[in-house]
Motif scaffolding. Structure first.
Motif, PDB file in Angstrom:
ATOM      1  N   LEU A  16       0.810  -1.221   0.000  1.00 34.22           N
ATOM      2  CA  LEU A  16       0.000   0.000   0.000  1.00 34.22           C
ATOM      3  C   LEU A  16       0.844   1.273   0.000  1.00 34.22           C
ATOM      4  CD1 LEU A  16      -2.784  -1.108   2.485  1.00 34.22           C
ATOM      5  CD2 LEU A  16      -3.151  -0.405   0.111  1.00 34.22           C
ATOM      6  N   THR A  17       1.992   1.256   0.692  1.00 32.62           N
ATOM      7  CA  THR A  17       2.826   2.464   0.725  1.00 32.62           C
ATOM      8  C   THR A  17       3.367   2.772  -0.670  1.00 32.62           C
ATOM      9  OG1 THR A  17       4.739   1.188   1.456  1.00 32.62           O
ATOM     10  CG2 THR A  17       3.441   2.270   3.157  1.00 32.62           C
ATOM     11  N   ALA A  18       3.793   1.736  -1.390  1.00 30.41           N
ATOM     12  CA  ALA A  18       4.273   1.948  -2.760  1.00 30.41           C
ATOM     13  C   ALA A  18       3.127   2.403  -3.660  1.00 30.41           C
ATOM     14  CB  ALA A  18       4.906   0.670  -3.306  1.00 30.41           C
ATOM     15  N   LEU A  19       1.946   1.796  -3.477  1.00 29.68           N
ATOM     16  CA  LEU A  19       0.797   2.165  -4.304  1.00 29.68           C
ATOM     17  C   LEU A  19       0.404   3.621  -4.089  1.00 29.68           C
ATOM     18  CD1 LEU A  19      -1.313   1.131  -6.334  1.00 29.68           C
ATOM     19  CD2 LEU A  19      -2.799   0.689  -4.363  1.00 29.68           C
ATOM     20  N   ALA A  20       0.519   4.108  -2.862  1.00 31.99           N
ATOM     21  CA  ALA A  20       0.172   5.500  -2.571  1.00 31.99           C
ATOM     22  C   ALA A  20       0.984   6.469  -3.427  1.00 31.99           C
ATOM     23  CB  ALA A  20       0.378   5.800  -1.086  1.00 31.99           C
ATOM     24  N   GLY A  21       2.188   6.086  -3.802  1.00 28.78           N
ATOM     25  CA  GLY A  21       3.025   6.941  -4.635  1.00 28.78           C
ATOM     26  C   GLY A  21       3.028   6.581  -6.103  1.00 28.78           C
ATOM     27  N   ASP A  22       2.575   5.343  -6.446  1.00 25.26           N
ATOM     28  CA  ASP A  22       2.675   4.849  -7.825  1.00 25.26           C
ATOM     29  C   ASP A  22       1.414   4.973  -8.656  1.00 25.26           C
ATOM     30  OD1 ASP A  22       5.259   4.073  -7.408  1.00 25.26           O
ATOM     31  OD2 ASP A  22       4.825   1.941  -7.189  1.00 25.26           O
ATOM     32  N   THR A  23       0.258   5.030  -8.023  1.00 21.56           N
ATOM     33  CA  THR A  23      -0.984   4.973  -8.788  1.00 21.56           C
ATOM     34  C   THR A  23      -1.191   6.273  -9.580  1.00 21.56           C
ATOM     35  OG1 THR A  23      -3.272   4.214  -8.664  1.00 21.56           O
ATOM     36  CG2 THR A  23      -2.589   5.849  -7.038  1.00 21.56           C
ATOM     37  N   SER A  28      -5.255   8.668  -7.006  1.00 25.44           N
ATOM     38  CA  SER A  28      -4.234   9.018  -6.020  1.00 25.44           C
ATOM     39  C   SER A  28      -4.763   9.252  -4.607  1.00 25.44           C
ATOM     40  CB  SER A  28      -3.419  10.230  -6.493  1.00 25.44           C
ATOM     41  OG  SER A  28      -4.240  11.376  -6.553  1.00 25.44           O
ATOM     42  N   ARG A  29      -5.978   9.721  -4.434  1.00 26.57           N
ATOM     43  CA  ARG A  29      -6.517   9.972  -3.093  1.00 26.57           C
ATOM     44  C   ARG A  29      -7.534   8.906  -2.672  1.00 26.57           C
ATOM     45  NH1 ARG A  29      -2.407  12.409  -1.567  1.00 26.57           N
ATOM     46  NH2 ARG A  29      -3.367  11.875   0.401  1.00 26.57           N
ATOM     47  N   TYR A  30      -7.757   7.918  -3.523  1.00 28.25           N
ATOM     48  CA  TYR A  30      -8.719   6.852  -3.255  1.00 28.25           C
ATOM     49  C   TYR A  30      -8.385   6.100  -1.974  1.00 28.25           C
ATOM     50  CZ  TYR A  30     -11.568   2.683  -4.205  1.00 28.25           C
ATOM     51  OH  TYR A  30     -12.465   1.648  -4.125  1.00 28.25           O
ATOM     52  N   LEU A  31      -7.108   5.854  -1.736  1.00 27.84           N
ATOM     53  CA  LEU A  31      -6.688   5.101  -0.548  1.00 27.84           C
ATOM     54  C   LEU A  31      -6.953   5.857   0.749  1.00 27.84           C
ATOM     55  CD1 LEU A  31      -3.330   3.556  -1.795  1.00 27.84           C
ATOM     56  CD2 LEU A  31      -5.528   2.409  -1.486  1.00 27.84           C
ATOM     57  N   ASP A  32      -7.030   7.179   0.684  1.00 26.33           N
ATOM     58  CA  ASP A  32      -7.309   7.965   1.900  1.00 26.33           C
ATOM     59  C   ASP A  32      -8.599   7.502   2.568  1.00 26.33           C
ATOM     60  OD1 ASP A  32      -5.059   9.381   1.284  1.00 26.33           O
ATOM     61  OD2 ASP A  32      -6.091  11.280   0.886  1.00 26.33           O
ATOM     62  N   GLY A  33      -9.620   7.230   1.786  1.00 29.89           N
ATOM     63  CA  GLY A  33     -10.896   6.793   2.330  1.00 29.89           C
ATOM     64  C   GLY A  33     -10.904   5.328   2.739  1.00 29.89           C
ATOM     65  N   VAL A  35      -7.969   3.449   3.620  1.00 28.47           N
ATOM     66  CA  VAL A  35      -6.934   3.108   4.603  1.00 28.47           C
ATOM     67  C   VAL A  35      -6.713   4.250   5.578  1.00 28.47           C
ATOM     68  CG1 VAL A  35      -4.544   2.364   4.935  1.00 28.47           C
ATOM     69  CG2 VAL A  35      -5.792   1.652   2.883  1.00 28.47           C
ATOM     70  N   GLY A  36      -6.474   5.428   5.060  1.00 32.41           N
ATOM     71  CA  GLY A  36      -6.156   6.591   5.887  1.00 32.41           C
ATOM     72  C   GLY A  36      -5.356   7.578   5.061  1.00 32.41           C
ATOM     73  N   ARG A  37      -5.124   8.742   5.604  1.00 29.35           N
ATOM     74  CA  ARG A  37      -4.364   9.772   4.877  1.00 29.35           C
ATOM     75  C   ARG A  37      -2.896   9.386   4.837  1.00 29.35           C
ATOM     76  NH1 ARG A  37      -6.485  13.834   2.955  1.00 29.35           N
ATOM     77  NH2 ARG A  37      -4.706  15.209   3.120  1.00 29.35           N
ATOM     78  N   TYR A  38      -2.331   9.521   3.634  1.00 31.05           N
ATOM     79  CA  TYR A  38      -0.917   9.211   3.445  1.00 31.05           C
ATOM     80  C   TYR A  38      -0.180  10.512   3.154  1.00 31.05           C
ATOM     81  CZ  TYR A  38       3.290   6.819   2.005  1.00 31.05           C
ATOM     82  OH  TYR A  38       4.580   6.366   1.930  1.00 31.05           O
ATOM     83  N   PRO A  39       0.917  10.769   3.784  1.00 26.74           N
ATOM     84  CA  PRO A  39       1.776   9.901   4.600  1.00 26.74           C
ATOM     85  C   PRO A  39       1.494   9.953   6.105  1.00 26.74           C
ATOM     86  CG  PRO A  39       2.975  11.904   4.087  1.00 26.74           C
ATOM     87  CD  PRO A  39       1.609  12.032   3.429  1.00 26.74           C
ATOM     88  N   GLU A  40       0.508  10.741   6.515  1.00 26.20           N
ATOM     89  CA  GLU A  40       0.238  10.887   7.952  1.00 26.20           C
ATOM     90  C   GLU A  40       0.009   9.537   8.645  1.00 26.20           C
ATOM     91  OE1 GLU A  40      -1.065  14.617   5.865  1.00 26.20           O
ATOM     92  OE2 GLU A  40      -1.420  12.484   5.544  1.00 26.20           O
ATOM     93  N   GLU A  41      -0.635   8.610   7.962  1.00 30.07           N
ATOM     94  CA  GLU A  41      -0.942   7.301   8.552  1.00 30.07           C
ATOM     95  C   GLU A  41      -0.141   6.188   7.873  1.00 30.07           C
ATOM     96  OE1 GLU A  41      -5.159   6.894   9.959  1.00 30.07           O
ATOM     97  OE2 GLU A  41      -5.409   8.530   8.506  1.00 30.07           O
ATOM     98  N   GLU A  42       1.111   6.474   7.572  1.00 32.78           N
ATOM     99  CA  GLU A  42       1.972   5.518   6.871  1.00 32.78           C
ATOM    100  C   GLU A  42       2.090   4.181   7.598  1.00 32.78           C
ATOM    101  OE1 GLU A  42       6.448   5.257   4.948  1.00 32.78           O
ATOM    102  OE2 GLU A  42       5.743   7.141   5.775  1.00 32.78           O
ATOM    103  N   GLU A  43       2.131   4.207   8.912  1.00 31.02           N
ATOM    104  CA  GLU A  43       2.244   2.958   9.680  1.00 31.02           C
ATOM    105  C   GLU A  43       1.043   2.047   9.428  1.00 31.02           C
ATOM    106  OE1 GLU A  43       3.803  -0.040  11.611  1.00 31.02           O
ATOM    107  OE2 GLU A  43       4.883   1.800  11.100  1.00 31.02           O
ATOM    108  N   LEU A  44      -0.133   2.613   9.308  1.00 32.85           N
ATOM    109  CA  LEU A  44      -1.332   1.841   9.011  1.00 32.85           C
ATOM    110  C   LEU A  44      -1.229   1.198   7.627  1.00 32.85           C
ATOM    111  CD1 LEU A  44      -4.127   1.005  10.017  1.00 32.85           C
ATOM    112  CD2 LEU A  44      -5.015   3.155   9.091  1.00 32.85           C
TER     113      LEU A  44
END
Length: 140
Positions: A16-23, A28-33, A35-44
């Protein structure tokens, strides 16, 4: 706990971390809803990424991917395949040229279904399946 004896990942997300930067920009903001906001919730993102939990995997995995997928880029499939190989898990990767996220060409849809049958036949030791294609399964 072991739930599956084998599985198939079709254009699936491994990291997921790679996808947050690659998609692509549209997703690009689809994962925010989801998983969580990236990079603020990178651990998640790390906690929920299969690539971070390969040590828990134990069953064979067939990976099917489109080479031109901009939603889940092919590097996701390649990284997951490499991680499974390194762990010694039986695996097979098939990347379809000219395909995106979801297969659209009839010959590739048919090949993916045939490949799944061949993969399951091989990993479960089923012999004599009429018309089944021959495939190589790494680590088997």
């Amino acid at each position: 706990r072991d739930v599956f004896r084998a599985g198939t990942s079709s254009y699936g997300i491994g990291d997921l971390t790679a996808l947050a930067g690659d998609t692509h920009k549209f997703e690009s903001r689809y994962l925010d809803g989801l998983v969580g906001r990236y990079p603020e919730e990178e651990e998640l993102y790390r906690e929920r990424s299969p690539i971070e939990h390969v040590e828990k995997l134990s069953c064979p995995v067939l990976i099917l991917q489109g080479e031109e997928d901009r939603v889940v880029p092919p590097n996701q499939a390649r990284k997951m395949h490499e991680a499974l190989l390194t762990k010694g898990i039986p695996t097979c990767l098939k990347v379809y040229e000219g395909e995106q996220h979801g297969f659209r060409k009839a010959e590739n849809i048919e090949d993916a279904l045939d490949r799944e049958l061949a993969f399951y036949g091989k990993v479960f030791g089923m012999e004599g399946i009429p018309g089944v294609m021959e495939i190589e399964v790494d680590n088997l």
